[in-house]
Scaffold this active site. Sequence first.
Site: not given
Ligand SMILES: Cc1cc2nc3c(=O)[nH]c(=O)nc-3n(C[C@H](O)[C@H](O)[C@H](O)COP(=O)(O)O)c2cc1C
Lengths: 314, 314, 272, 272
Positions: B32, B57, B84, B110, B138, B141, B204, B254, B277
């Site tokens: 998400s 989200g 968000l 999400n 979520n 956040c 994160t 992650g 990412t």
């Molecule tokens: C730019 C960005 C925006 C994100 N927005 C959300 C979000 O709106 N809701 C959510 O649950 N996680 C959000 N995340 C977290 C990701 O869904 C994921 O849990 C986290 O980035 C770890 O995975 P990755 O290392 O593959 O990015 C966001 C991550 C990034 C980098």
Amino acid sequence: MTDMGVNPAGKGFNLAVNLGGLKMKNPVTTASGTFGFGPEYAPYIDLNRLGAITVKGTTLEPRRGNPTPRIAETPAGMLNCIGLQNPGVSHFIEKDLPYLREYDVPVIVNIAGSSLEEYEKLAGRLSQAAGVSALEVNISCPNVKQGGMVFGTSCAMASDVIKAVRRSTGLPVIAKLSPNVTDIVEIAKGVADAGADAIALINTLLGMKIDIQSRKPVLGNIMGGLSGPAIRPVAVRMVWQAARAVKLPILGMGGIMTADDALEFILAGATAVAIGTANFVNPGATMDILEGIGQYMKKYHVRDINDLVGAAWK
Amino acid sequence: MTDMGVNPAGKGFNLAVNLGGLKMKNPVTTASGTFGFGPEYAPYIDLNRLGAITVKGTTLEPRRGNPTPRIAETPAGMLNCIGLQNPGVSHFIEKDLPYLREYDVPVIVNIAGSSLEEYEKLAGRLSQAAGVSALEVNISCPNVKQGGMVFGTSCAMASDVIKAVRRSTGLPVIAKLSPNVTDIVEIAKGVADAGADAIALINTLLGMKIDIQSRKPVLGNIMGGLSGPAIRPVAVRMVWQAARAVKLPILGMGGIMTADDALEFILAGATAVAIGTANFVNPGATMDILEGIGQYMKKYHVRDINDLVGAAWK
Amino acid sequence: MPYSGLAEVVKNQKVGPEHFLMEVFSPELVREAKPGQFAHVRCTNQMDPLLRRPISLHEINHKKGSVSLLYQVVGRGTRLLSGMQAGGEIDIMGPLGNGFNIPEGARKVLIVGGGIGAAPLFPLIIELEERHIEQTVLLGARTTDDIIGYGHLAALGIRTEVATDDGSMGYKGFVTELAEKHVKDPAGPDYFFACGPNPMLRELIKLTRVSGLQGQVSLEEYMGCGVGACLACVCKTTAGGVNDPEDKNEFEYKKVCTEGPVFDAGEVILDD
Amino acid sequence: MPYSGLAEVVKNQKVGPEHFLMEVFSPELVREAKPGQFAHVRCTNQMDPLLRRPISLHEINHKKGSVSLLYQVVGRGTRLLSGMQAGGEIDIMGPLGNGFNIPEGARKVLIVGGGIGAAPLFPLIIELEERHIEQTVLLGARTTDDIIGYGHLAALGIRTEVATDDGSMGYKGFVTELAEKHVKDPAGPDYFFACGPNPMLRELIKLTRVSGLQGQVSLEEYMGCGVGACLACVCKTTAGGVNDPEDKNEFEYKKVCTEGPVFDAGEVILDD
Ligand SMILES: Cc1cc2nc3c(=O)[nH]c(=O)nc-3n(C[C@H](O)[C@H](O)[C@H](O)COP(=O)(O)O)c2cc1C
Ligand SMILES: Cc1cc2nc3c(=O)[nH]c(=O)nc-3n(C[C@H](O)[C@H](O)[C@H](O)COP(=O)(O)OP(=O)(O)OC[C@H]3O[C@@H](n4cnc5c(N)ncnc54)[C@H](O)[C@@H]3O)c2cc1C
Ligand SMILES: Cc1cc2nc3c(=O)[nH]c(=O)nc-3n(C[C@H](O)[C@H](O)[C@H](O)COP(=O)(O)OP(=O)(O)OC[C@H]3O[C@@H](n4cnc5c(N)ncnc54)[C@H](O)[C@@H]3O)c2cc1C
Ligand SMILES: Cc1cc2nc3c(=O)[nH]c(=O)nc-3n(C[C@H](O)[C@H](O)[C@H](O)COP(=O)(O)O)c2cc1C
Ligand code: FES
Ligand code: FES
């Protein structure tokens, strides 16, 4: 050794800091477990130029540590599960400390115990040994069942350990905290109340790696501690949070590779910084960082390093 | 679209998984916030080949998000404090969902709220909208004061949110947990008891970065969430811990950049994986990963992907 | 549809103290490319530095099937780019973004470029030239070495004025001071295009708002995805309508990567 | 004192399907270098991959002031190494480790190398040759392409036997099967040196213990610091004395980077 060596910014600039009673000629020390007991890096740097040397985690009895593999590389970081291998405090006092006494550099001894009594005894023994300048109390090692992280992730237990050490030493007590917690501020306040003179942040993040060929964890001990530049953003955040919440000076660490990184920690609120994994990558890292801090001070006319401590929020 | 497209291992190999009632034709979904609402990556990949799409989200009311800079690069990772930003649930249902309905791919929405009531209302609204296949809640956040991490770092609050959502939907409920906790197992158990159908791990890590020139935090919101390969060892560890402690299927994420990384999560105990990412670095990441998982299954004669889930400890 | 994948580095030459010009062979990328768009490039195959770097298309050569990127080495990513060898491959996405849009009625155009920001203006200048639209180009930079493309413009016979902060070339002062003259001139331009540092753009927008001159500006913001998915790269605009110009809270975010990088000068809000 | 810093890459050539030979000019490093020591090299200036890679000294050329590293591309680090250009610089530490130690009485030496593990044996072989000590070299590998230095040994006139798993060169089977013959021969070697994969060393140690042949083996272990500070690279030894050979818990860890990589064959404990 010229004064210029210790103070790379030169005359008129102050790099000396006071870490909870430990006087350091500059803010750069080594991170426990990454610098052995001193002689290992002596061929590469002048140990006298360090603000302090922090030695490998020491326990009451010798420890053999964990089975191999003990490290694994990860993106911009590494996992380790050394498991506090060390020859024990007696060996340290008799065999390693004399070497360190030859140098004009304060020695911070990192201690770990599996019970309050052990912490107390260790602190007592080391306080009587000539050449120990401060104790860094490791309540955050993720790699041993006892004497490890479990102390550092509970506020009450963390306080108890610090109180036990406090009772048995007149040396500056630095509480080294685990980052594997929901609320670092709570723990920081706890150890402050318990009598710590300074706080060290951060120990490693608990992590693991799995080999997709063998379909088994890579490390001999399954999990390990994540260090190196990968964790820097987490470390800087925790130093910032702790520094704003607690009056104690902070020894910042976690992924510092360059002078710029060290300055980030100082601006976040660290009075001194410890260099860990960077030594493996660049055996001259501590000296390069010290040099770079001096350059920065000269460039921006910062007369006293202490003026930078916490400057990002003060 | 050939079947080969969805199932890169080919005939006789099963890639389909069941994520707490959500049927996915393969274990690869998007994380998400990293994949917009779908159309953004449609020029680069065939959305139909995804096991599911997880969208940005969504909140009850539109949110503008945080001031810029909203991202900063860190070693093998990045910080974000998007906050968000989203057009609100009504806009999502009216404008974004119809686009997604054109595809043959389940949609995971999400959701984030600033109160139990908001979570409940959101879940209710989305359950009535055609084309929503599951809700990812979520509670983790790090970038908004409310509706954020605070829910995910307290076991009681996390349970309350999941209970509220559970009450108002018949859709599969995936609880997305925060890694910024002392004990991920405790929280995982809490949301399991509260009625979650699956657990998503990890959101994160809370981090920050300071600009040594300006001596100020780099991000507009001071702190942000650390994502990318840097955090993978922490994520794998938490998936491993949660999978062993809780019966629920896990959506692992992650720092997954490649098929090898995705397999690491599956071997640790994840039933499905989310790619975040990595999309920014390689817009074809999801497809490359899917392809690579298929290759691995063929190479090692793994007939059913489900046989790999948790294979590192089972 | 934008291309994403590997492409051959045809050349990668040092063209200034910190400036490099990289030509990339990619017929797929070139096909739909237009002035003002950008490419999103990886600087390494490893995980650090992780993110792509947005670099404008400085030359669009449909005949050769190549684009050129003019970039300044300012950090780790651009330093790695500068080390890439001709004959090697680069991981590139593009063309991205909306690009400049030459309005129907434009007859006499003012172009303002600051520092490396002038890079994306060149394909536009060529197109204006091809369309026989009159133009004046103003280039500003700290010093002579940072002025880009002056020789090129001279060769094309395009009216060009230069301003340097240190006076080492042309007018001593800001390029906006040169612009002011043109903007205020009743016989001056009927439209403008600009790209450069935010303070320059802010000043230019102020000037042109006063005189009512319309135009487009190309903005920069830190980018994650480059495709509109991550919401990292937003800038403030008046798109939602503004009732009270004093109210700092009346703005709507737009995405620089997909709704820009080129915006109507009238709608952007650039904070100090 | 070991050198640590930049050094010029003199050449970096592909010498086999996945094998590269890199010559590094570093008089400081060469000065104290001896057979069996290794260099610890960085593969990138960026933060990923982070750690140095240990690579043995394959040639020690005091005259030219250079060392050569023979390495096999097996992962990200070695792949990056293989991309380094002659004329460029490499960040290198060394010489590290203890190196081989030719005992006084050695007259007839057996050398056993498995795969790329044979690399560090070459400076030793040269030294034995210079000291006119009789030697037989056994090389083993999966297939012909992975046999290293055969031509070199032949040119030096050194008695060499080869074993390949697939029988594409020499004996079809394990190099330890070749070794067995020599070890059991009453007129055979009075000392041995070996380097290669652990299963090979384990088998060899078993054989030689039975026959009482003494020797040295060079071990590999994942390394952090390379200087004895991190305690990552330990291997089990009998250094603390062993009362009960059945007791798996009776061992003492030694550091491969400083107390090794060369160990007395009699003291190492290699788990399966
Ligand atoms: C730019 C960005 C925006 C994100 N927005 C959300 C979000 O709106 N809701 C959510 O649950 N996680 C959000 N995340 C977290 C990701 O869904 C994921 O849990 C986290 O980035 C770890 O995975 P990755 O290392 O593959 O990015 C966001 C991550 C990034 C980098
Ligand atoms: C649409 C667009 C077009 C651009 N066109 C050009 C061009 O034609 N030539 C040129 O030289 N530069 C151009 N830039 C700026 C260029 O992207 C940055 O200089 C570059 O990303 C810096 O990377 P670095 O690793 O060298 O610097 P670092 O400062 O180490 O980069 C760290 C991070 O900050 C980001 N960053 C740093 N500066 C900028 C910036 N000004 N804008 C956006 N992100 C930034 C990087 O992408 C990276 O994520 C453009 C930027 C945008 C948004
Ligand atoms: C003392 C010593 C001497 C060596 N000499 C040579 C040599 O002359 N030629 C040669 O080709 N190889 C040699 N090796 C092995 C070489 O270090 C590894 O092949 C190399 O580190 C692999 O790195 P990579 O990034 O390509 O592989 P990856 O598998 O991606 O490496 C991941 C991590 O594992 C470590 N690693 C992987 N394999 C080994 C290994 N076998 N030993 C130690 N660490 C390893 C890497 O250093 C790195 O930290 C030696 C190893 C040691 C300990
Ligand atoms: C190999 C290794 C061994 C370590 N041993 C100890 C130790 O004995 N005691 C301790 O408190 N911390 C130990 N640490 C943690 C470091 O002191 C430091 O807190 C951590 O590595 C983060 O800093 P860095 O990223 O600069 O390495 C060890 C770290 C590493 C990498
Ligand atoms: S860079 Fe991701 S939305 Fe613009
Ligand atoms: S590699 Fe650090 S002790 Fe050997």
